[in-house]
Enzyme design. Structure first.
Site, PDB file in Angstrom:
ATOM      1  CG  HIS A   1      -8.079  29.253  62.147  1.00 25.34           C
ATOM      2  ND1 HIS A   1      -8.590  27.991  61.971  1.00 25.34           N
ATOM      3  CD2 HIS A   1      -8.195  29.885  60.947  1.00 25.34           C
ATOM      4  CE1 HIS A   1      -9.006  27.856  60.712  1.00 25.34           C
ATOM      5  NE2 HIS A   1      -8.771  28.990  60.079  1.00 25.34           N
TER       6      HIS A   1
ATOM      7  CG  ASN B   1      -9.073  24.278  67.354  1.00 25.81           C
ATOM      8  OD1 ASN B   1      -9.516  25.420  67.412  1.00 25.81           O
ATOM      9  ND2 ASN B   1      -8.663  23.736  66.224  1.00 25.81           N
TER      10      ASN B   1
END
Length: 351
Positions: A138, A169
């Protein structure tokens, strides 16, 4: 009396000639109208250009200039610029306040899916990421939109996603996102712009090359680096501070953001983007001189996750399970954890 055939044919020829003349006249003016429309469109976009060049440009671009799609795509709590060639965003901007972080929205109800605003031939798909070795990272985090399930769902659109190193991440980048959210405890407004970068490396022959992997049938580009710009401000004292950071798209062990801080000019040169054009940067402060640029780690981070689990417990058994888990990790609860536990227990007992 019958009309002579020669006269009839002559009149037909004249009529046909007249019709073609009219059609040609109309076609000529329609062409001129399109040319004028094209000229006006170009004039609107390039108001500072030489008028003669604009006029000539309109003729050259009679059928329009090549397009890269929409400049900006709007969602409930984030805005983005999309790169159709690389199938990833160039930038994603969001606004975070303390209120945005409160609510019942949950990522359990969200699914990664294609953004139908993007022309289908320029989209990435979930199949591109499958077995690629890269996670779906994201740029605008789901947790920044707890206030709205719709806003959270939209963070799972693939237009907000880049191929990201799994370790990066889950750890460094996740801690960076937590850091940004924690700023809302002190500052009224936190604005963040995140995106991918493609930075050259020096080969053995001394030459610079930009090399990156592409994944899936849609050839989604894997960035070499990621960037984030953080802007904090308070309404009562008008103070604004800015920090720009570039991190490699790989595992990172450092917890010191300052190790990755760069000037905004440097980031602009590497990205080809002009950031914060409406902000007078000469009147802003350096983020890392206003607040600590140290990411949470160890016990502090563990306690943060425990608090989240306590808050989201849906029954008494789940609440006690989280409490025992904390004790099992030999984490000593602090006053905050006791307060959350007792408050949540009272809420669940009331029904």
């Amino acid at each position: 009396m019958a009309r002579p055939i020669g006269t009839f044919c002559g009149n037909l020829a004249i009529a046909a000639t007249s019709s073609f003349a009219v059609l040609g006249f109309v076609s000529f003016f329609q062409s001129k109208e399109k040319e004028t429309e094209s000229t006006n469109n170009i004039k609107e976009k390039f108001t500072t250009a030489d008028p003669q060049k604009i006029s000539q440009g309109a003729k050259i671009l009679k059928y329009g200039a090549p397009e890269r799609g929409e400049n900006v795509y709007f969602h409930a709590n984030h805005v983005l610029g999309y790169n159709q060639a690389k199938r990833i965003p160039d930038w994603v901007a969001e606004h975070i306040t303390a209120d945005h972080l409160k609510g019942s929205a949950t990522r359990k109800k969200s699914n990664f899916k294609e953004d139908v605003q993007i022309v289908d031939i320029f989209r990435s798909s979930n199949s591109d990421y499958k077995n690629s070795g890269w996670s779906r990272g994201h740029m605008a985090p789901a947790a920044d939109s707890k206030y709205s399930q719709i806003a959270m769902d939209e963070t799972f659109l693939l237009s907000n996603i880049v191929p990201q190193d799994i370790n990066n991440n889950q750890h460094f980048w996740n801690h960076f996102e937590i850091y940004c959210r924690s700023l809302t405890q002190t500052f009224h407004d936190v604005r963040v712009i995140s995106g991918p970068l493609f930075i050259p490396t020096v080969e053995e022959n001394g030459k610079l090359f930009i090399k990156y992997e592409v994944v899936g049938i849609n050839q989604v580009a894997v960035p070499t680096h990621l960037y984030k710009i953080v802007v904090i401000e308070n309404t009562f004292d008008k103070m604004i501070a800015v920090g720009a950071f570039i991190v490699p798209n790989q595992p990172i062990t450092s917890s010191n953001l300052a190790d990755y801080q760069v000037s905004l000019d440097d980031l602009e040169k590497k990205s080809g983007l002009k950031f914060l054009p409406m902000l007078n940067l000469s009147k802003t402060k350096n983020l890392c001189s206003v607040v600590s640029c140290k990411l949470m780690g160890g016990k502090e981070l563990e306690l943060l996750f425990i608090r989240k689990k306590l808050e989201s417990a849906y029954n008494l058994d789940e609440l006690d399970k989280v409490w025992k888990e904390m004790k099992g990790k030999k984490i000593s609860p602090e006053k905050t954890e006791y307060e959350i536990y007792e408050r949540k227990k009272a809420e669940l007992m009331r029904g």
